[in-house]
Write a protein that holds these residues in place. Structure first.
Motif, short mmCIF file in Angstrom:
data_model
loop_
_atom_site.label_atom_id
_atom_site.label_comp_id
_atom_site.label_asym_id
_atom_site.label_seq_id
_atom_site.Cartn_x
_atom_site.Cartn_y
_atom_site.Cartn_z
N SER A 86 0.86 -1.18 0.00
CA SER A 86 0.00 0.00 0.00
C SER A 86 0.89 1.23 0.00
O SER A 86 1.52 1.55 1.01
CB SER A 86 -0.91 0.00 1.24
OG SER A 86 -1.69 1.17 1.28
N THR A 88 0.87 5.16 -0.53
CA THR A 88 -0.07 6.29 -0.54
C THR A 88 0.67 7.55 -0.92
O THR A 88 1.56 7.99 -0.19
CB THR A 88 -0.73 6.46 0.84
OG1 THR A 88 -1.37 5.24 1.20
CG2 THR A 88 -1.73 7.59 0.80
N PRO A 89 0.35 8.16 -2.04
CA PRO A 89 1.01 9.40 -2.42
C PRO A 89 0.51 10.56 -1.54
O PRO A 89 -0.60 10.54 -1.02
CB PRO A 89 0.60 9.59 -3.88
CG PRO A 89 -0.67 8.85 -4.02
CD PRO A 89 -0.62 7.69 -3.06
N GLY A 92 -1.32 15.46 -2.88
CA GLY A 92 -2.15 15.38 -4.07
C GLY A 92 -1.53 14.62 -5.22
O GLY A 92 -2.02 14.69 -6.34
N GLY A 93 -0.46 13.86 -4.95
CA GLY A 93 0.19 13.10 -6.01
C GLY A 93 -0.61 11.85 -6.38
O GLY A 93 -1.50 11.43 -5.66
N THR A 94 -0.28 11.29 -7.52
CA THR A 94 -0.95 10.07 -8.00
C THR A 94 0.11 9.05 -8.38
O THR A 94 1.28 9.39 -8.66
CB THR A 94 -1.83 10.36 -9.22
OG1 THR A 94 -1.02 10.91 -10.26
CG2 THR A 94 -2.94 11.34 -8.87
N LEU A 95 -0.27 7.80 -8.40
CA LEU A 95 0.62 6.71 -8.80
C LEU A 95 0.32 6.36 -10.25
O LEU A 95 -0.82 6.11 -10.61
CB LEU A 95 0.40 5.49 -7.91
CG LEU A 95 0.66 5.71 -6.41
CD1 LEU A 95 0.33 4.44 -5.63
CD2 LEU A 95 2.10 6.12 -6.16
N SER A 96 1.37 6.28 -11.07
CA SER A 96 1.16 5.95 -12.47
C SER A 96 0.90 4.46 -12.62
O SER A 96 1.23 3.64 -11.75
CB SER A 96 2.41 6.33 -13.29
OG SER A 96 3.50 5.49 -12.93
N GLU A 97 0.31 4.12 -13.76
CA GLU A 97 0.00 2.71 -14.01
C GLU A 97 1.29 1.89 -14.15
O GLU A 97 1.36 0.74 -13.73
CB GLU A 97 -0.84 2.61 -15.28
CG GLU A 97 -1.47 1.25 -15.49
CD GLU A 97 -2.46 0.89 -14.37
OE1 GLU A 97 -2.61 -0.32 -14.09
OE2 GLU A 97 -3.05 1.82 -13.79
N ARG A 100 2.45 1.07 -10.69
CA ARG A 100 1.62 0.05 -10.05
C ARG A 100 1.97 -1.34 -10.60
O ARG A 100 2.00 -2.32 -9.84
CB ARG A 100 0.14 0.34 -10.32
CG ARG A 100 -0.38 1.61 -9.62
CD ARG A 100 -1.84 1.84 -9.98
NE ARG A 100 -2.35 3.07 -9.39
CZ ARG A 100 -2.83 3.16 -8.15
NH1 ARG A 100 -2.85 2.08 -7.37
NH2 ARG A 100 -3.28 4.30 -7.68
#
Length: 461
Positions: A86, A88-89, A92-97, A100
């Motif tokens: 798990s 968690t960014p 406000g960041g996101t995890l790229s595909e 993942r």
């Protein structure tokens, strides 16, 4: 010759050294790659453990999963666990595909292991879906590269040793051939046998030059030995006849039959033996030594005039056809050697022209040439058979006619003349003249110290 042998040896050593460094480096890297991968049967074991852990996890029986993990850790003396991934960014960041899909908590079982790290790596068998992982510290028994040190010692020890042995063998092969030839040729010469010829073409380096020079020296030495043996045999044969006649004359004198003719006979035979021995010794020296040219500068015309005066006095019934220039200077020559040679040839021509029905005639002419002079001497005698021409200058050789008309001769006059002419860098060609008689063509260099005259040998016409 520009030290070709040095460059060949340097090339062999340099090539071998580069091959040693490259081969050692490549073999060491190849060995590391091959030994850093977990063995296939261990990979299969790790994968089966991951499948078991995933099956227990999906059944929801946490107690059974915990017991199985405890038993596995105790059995392999390692650490193992099933965890979630798990990440968690923040901010406000996101995890790229891509992240993942490629995210791992440990190493995949197919990946190479860093063999120089002391700690065993953590292996990651990801469950279906990618959010749960079976992690285990690789058991020591599964760690690859246990023989790495031995392999590295082999690569860095045995491989260089074999390479150096190969370089040494190549150097030995390159040098041993000429050395074996010199050894065998030296042994053959010491045994009195003909030395063997090189089995291969001479090499274009210092060793090849050494072989050629040794071959020339050995050939000259063997030719000298053979010529000395032949000269000794011929001399012993020729000297037996005057010795026998001397013995008979002495026996007559002992028997009281002494007479002026007996004393004259003794004087004649002793004089012939003395001349024979002196000529033979001179011939032996001229045949096997290289006379040092003197500093004589003289006029060949003056020398010929002096010799002709003596010949005219000794043979007053001969007719002479002489054509000489006003002057013919020779430099760095030997007046004594050339005078002896020309005197022998003149006497020979005068004697063998006596048997002709016309008045005996000797023709002598001297002609300037670009680099010297050509002297032509011809008699009007019977000449010799064509088959005997190549042997006229052979020591002790006399034709049947010569033995009959000059029994006191030794057969060394022409041989000595040839050696004397060669000593002053000249040459002589002898042939039967088309109009009759024997003709000598003698070519002499103007300066014997600077050049020789390239002519066919005396027996090639």
């Amino acid at each position: 010759m520009r030290q070709r042998l040095l460059w060949k040896l340097c090339g062999i050593v340099a090539t071998g050294g580069i091959a040693l460094v490259v081969s050692t480096s490549l073999l060491e890297k190849w060995a590391e790659r091959q030994m850093s991968v977990i063995a296939p049967h261990h990979q299969h074991t790790l994968a089966s453990w991951g499948e078991t852990a995933e099956a227990l996890y999906r059944e929801g029986d946490d107690a059974a999963l915990a017991d199985w993990l405890d038993a596995l850790q105790a059995q392999e003396n390692t650490w193992a666990a099933v965890v979630t991934s798990s990440v968690t960014p923040v901010a406000g960041g996101t995890l790229s595909e891509q992240f993942r899909e490629g995210y791992r908590l440990g190493r995949l079982i197919e990946w190479p292991i860093h063999l120089y790290f002391p700690d065993n790596p953590i292996m990651d068998i990801t469950f279906e879906g990618g959010h749960r992982h079976f992690l285990i510290t690789l058991p020591q028994r599964m760690r690859p590269g246990s023989h790495l040190r031995s392999v590295i010692w082999l690569v860095n020890g045995v491989i260089p040793l074999l390479t150096l042995l190969a370089i040494g063998w190549l150097l030995y092969r390159h040098i041993s051939g000429p050395l074996r030839y010199l050894r065998d040729a030296t042994q053959a010469i010491s045994d009195g046998q003909p030395h063997p010829s090189p089995s291969t073409m001479p090499r274009d380096d210092e060793l090849g030059e050494l072989m050629l020079r040794f071959d020339g020296m050995a050939s000259k030495t063997q030719a000298t030995i053979a010529a000395q043996r032949q000269l000794l045999a011929d001399l012993s044969h020729e000297i037996r006849a005057p010795l026998t006649r001397l013995g008979l004359a002495i026996e007559h004198m002992k028997a009281g039959a002494s007479s002026p003719s007996s004393v004259a006979r003794l004087e004649q035979e002793s004089q012939q033996m003395r001349q024979l021995v002196n000529d033979a010794l001179t011939l032996a020296w001229l045949s096997h030594e290289t006379p040092v040219l003197g500093t004589d500068t003289f006029d060949l015309v003056d020398l010929l005039d002096a010799l002709l005066d003596d010949a005219r006095f000794e043979y007053p019934d001969h007719r002479w056809s002489v054509s000489l220039p006003e002057s013919a200077l020779l430099y760095h020559s030997s007046q004594r050697a050339l005078g002896q040679a020309l005197e022998n040839l003149l006497r020979n021509a005068c004697h063998y022209s006596l048997a002709t029905s016309p008045p005996p005639t000797v023709t002598l002419s001297l002609t300037p040439q670009p680099r010297g002079y050509r002297l032509t001497l011809r008699d009007n005698g019977p000449g010799v058979e064509a088959s005997q021409l190549p042997h006229l200058f052979t020591p002790f050789y006399r034709t049947a006619d010569a033995r009959q008309r000059r029994p006191e001769g030794t057969g060394l006059g022409l041989a000595l003349a040839l050696r004397h002419i060669h000593a002053v860098r000249g040459n002589i060609v002898t042939r039967n003249h088309p109009e009759g008689g024997l003709e000598h063509l003698i070519t002499l260099p103007r300066d014997a110290a600077q050049q020789g005259i390239d002519l066919p040998a005396h027996d090639q016409l």
